[in-house]
Design an enzyme around this catalytic site. Structure first.
Site, mmCIF file in Angstrom:
data_model
loop_
_atom_site.group_PDB
_atom_site.id
_atom_site.type_symbol
_atom_site.label_atom_id
_atom_site.label_comp_id
_atom_site.label_asym_id
_atom_site.label_seq_id
_atom_site.Cartn_x
_atom_site.Cartn_y
_atom_site.Cartn_z
ATOM 1 N N ASP A 179 0.858 -1.183 0.000
ATOM 2 C CA ASP A 179 0.000 0.000 0.000
ATOM 3 C C ASP A 179 0.894 1.233 0.000
ATOM 4 O OD1 ASP A 179 0.901 0.280 2.593
ATOM 5 O OD2 ASP A 179 -1.032 -0.152 3.524
ATOM 6 N N ASP B 29 -7.732 -7.636 0.042
ATOM 7 C CA ASP B 29 -6.827 -7.923 1.158
ATOM 8 C C ASP B 29 -7.572 -7.630 2.436
ATOM 9 O OD1 ASP B 29 -6.481 -4.844 0.782
ATOM 10 O OD2 ASP B 29 -5.649 -5.292 2.751
ATOM 11 N N CYS C 287 -12.248 -29.722 6.053
ATOM 12 C CA CYS C 287 -11.095 -28.849 5.811
ATOM 13 C C CYS C 287 -9.803 -29.670 5.875
ATOM 14 C CB CYS C 287 -11.061 -27.732 6.850
ATOM 15 S SG CYS C 287 -9.684 -26.597 6.642
ATOM 16 N N CYS D 128 -6.712 -28.313 6.269
ATOM 17 C CA CYS D 128 -5.603 -27.567 6.880
ATOM 18 C C CYS D 128 -5.054 -28.363 8.069
ATOM 19 C CB CYS D 128 -6.065 -26.179 7.299
ATOM 20 S SG CYS D 128 -6.767 -26.105 8.956
ATOM 21 N N CYS E 60 -7.275 -28.647 11.230
ATOM 22 C CA CYS E 60 -8.433 -29.543 11.139
ATOM 23 C C CYS E 60 -8.019 -31.004 10.971
ATOM 24 C CB CYS E 60 -9.328 -29.115 9.972
ATOM 25 S SG CYS E 60 -10.110 -27.516 10.264
ATOM 26 N N HIS F 76 -5.807 -22.089 9.716
ATOM 27 C CA HIS F 76 -7.141 -22.506 9.271
ATOM 28 C C HIS F 76 -7.889 -21.360 8.575
ATOM 29 C CE1 HIS F 76 -11.193 -24.043 9.062
ATOM 30 N NE2 HIS F 76 -11.542 -22.838 9.504
HETATM 31 ZN ZN LIG Z 1 -9.081 -26.073 8.782
#
Ligand SMILES: [Zn+2]
Length: 383
Positions: A100, A274, A312, A314, A317, A343
């Site tokens: 920015d 963003d 999920c 990730c 998870c 996550h």
């Molecule tokens: Zn997750």
């Protein structure tokens, strides 16, 4: 020149590959890699996405991240980062970076700043030292950082504001946009984005877009939204504002947002966004899932062996229960912020991938209906 180098683009280009209604998908090609759009950029304020290793940020599916001129110019300074090889090397992130201009953060230093035609003088929030930001200085700082996508220096009034204030501010930002372009110079392997202002006023948004197109930029941001006007007013503005911008350049909505803000913005023709939300929320125990927002500190999770979201993939998870995540949050262990941030960033990137696939197959409306239905199912904690 070797064969590898021949395949690396030496300029930044945008290809718009498919549209579905106003929603768009494409690729911004840069010398540091492709950015698939619509794209969500995690925020790395102080040369780090808090609680994440750079390779972990990449593993969530992020093609680009955002750095903050204001924070980096004060500490450790752009000159020091330049001497150490630039921001990519400094923070060990070799994919694209957008910075920015510092304008938005300086403007929010109410009482500590002075605005003139030339630029803004302000006092550091860290040590009270005096600094100046102008379009020319902002371009210099972003060049020293080595930013791939550079943002024009602009002013952004808080909303609500009266029409005269919005018009004066927008026209000042357009004069600064011309000075930013001049100072940026000819750097085809880097991109300069103009920033549309004009509040919620249709005529000012159009005037601003015309002024920016006259100067000519590699991409165009919709600035001055998500500053307190609320989602309904923001969507009303996004119903017309992106339409004033060129179709063949990327469109970036700055500082947005919650998952449903992001989906609504993409539906209205936005390509890039963003927000600090997924990382900041991860540190405060707020978890975004397909089914809504969980508050991991809620006592209902303390005996729950299930993951945050059974679908999920990730690490939080795959490998940990809600009971464990509840425990480490309550015990203020650092792994809590690490896992919940991972996550959240993974979930935001999953939304982006879902939208890219849906737009490419002309099924955005079905995808959007499923997105809202999943959230209505209600695995939601009172906050
Ligand atoms: Zn997750």
């Amino acid at each position: 020149m070797g064969r590898m180098q021949d395949q690396t683009p030496n300029r930044i280009t945008f290809s718009l590959d498919a549209t579905d209604g106003k929603a768009r998908t494409g690729v911004i090609s840069t010398p540091r890699g492709d950015i698939r759009t619509p794209a969500f950029m995690p925020v790395g304020t102080a040369a780090t996405v808090k609680a994440m290793m750079p390779e972990s940020v990449a593993a969530t599916g992020a093609d680009i991240l955002l750095g903050n001129t204001y924070h980096l110019m004060l500490r450790p300074t752009a000159e020091r980062i330049d001497r150490l090889g630039g921001l990519h090397k400094f923070m060990n992130w070799d994919k694209p970076i957008l910075t920015d201009s510092g304008g938005f953060q300086v403007m929010s230093l109410a009482g500590l700043r002075k605005l003139t035609e030339k630029g803004v003088t302000f006092k550091s929030h860290i040590d009270g030292s005096k600094h100046e930001l102008t379009p020319e200085r902002s371009m210099e700082i972003q060049r020293l950082l080595g930013s791939d996508i550079v943002m024009c220096f602009d002013e952004c009034p808080a909303l609500p504001a009266d029409r005269d204030r919005i018009a004066d501010s927008m026209r000042l930002s357009m004069r600064w946009a011309a000075r930013s372009k001049e100072a940026f110079g000819d750097r085809p392997d880097h991109a300069l984005f103009g920033i549309m202002q004009g509040g919620l006023e249709r005529d000012f948004r159009e005037e601003s877009a015309e002024a920016l197109k006259e100067i000519g930029f590699d991409g165009y941001a919709v600035g001055g939204l998500a500053v307190g006007e609320g989602q309904a007013a923001m969507f009303d503005c996004l119903d017309f504002a992106p339409g004033f911008l060129p179709k063949d350049k990327p469109r970036y909505l700055m500082g947005v947002g919650k998952p449903d803000d992001i989906v609504g913005a993409v539906k209205r023709g936005i390509d890039m966004m963003d927000c600090v939300l997924p990382s900041r929320s991860g540190r405060t125990g707020q978890v975004f899932t397909r089914h809504g927002v969980l508050n991991i500190k809620n006592a209902r999770h303390q005996d729950d062996p299930r993951p945050l979201d059974e679908n999920c993939t990730c690490p939080a998870c795959r490998n940990y229960s809600r009971a464990y995540l509840h425990h480490v949050f309550r015990a203020q262990e650092m792994i809590s912020g690490m896992l919940l941030t991972w996550h959240n960033l993974h979930y935001f990137q999953e939304i982006m991938q879902g939208m890219r696939d849906a737009i490419a197959t002309q099924s955005f409306a079905e995808w959007e209906a499923a997105f809202h239905a999943g959230r209505a199912r209600g695995d939601i904690d009172p906050l």
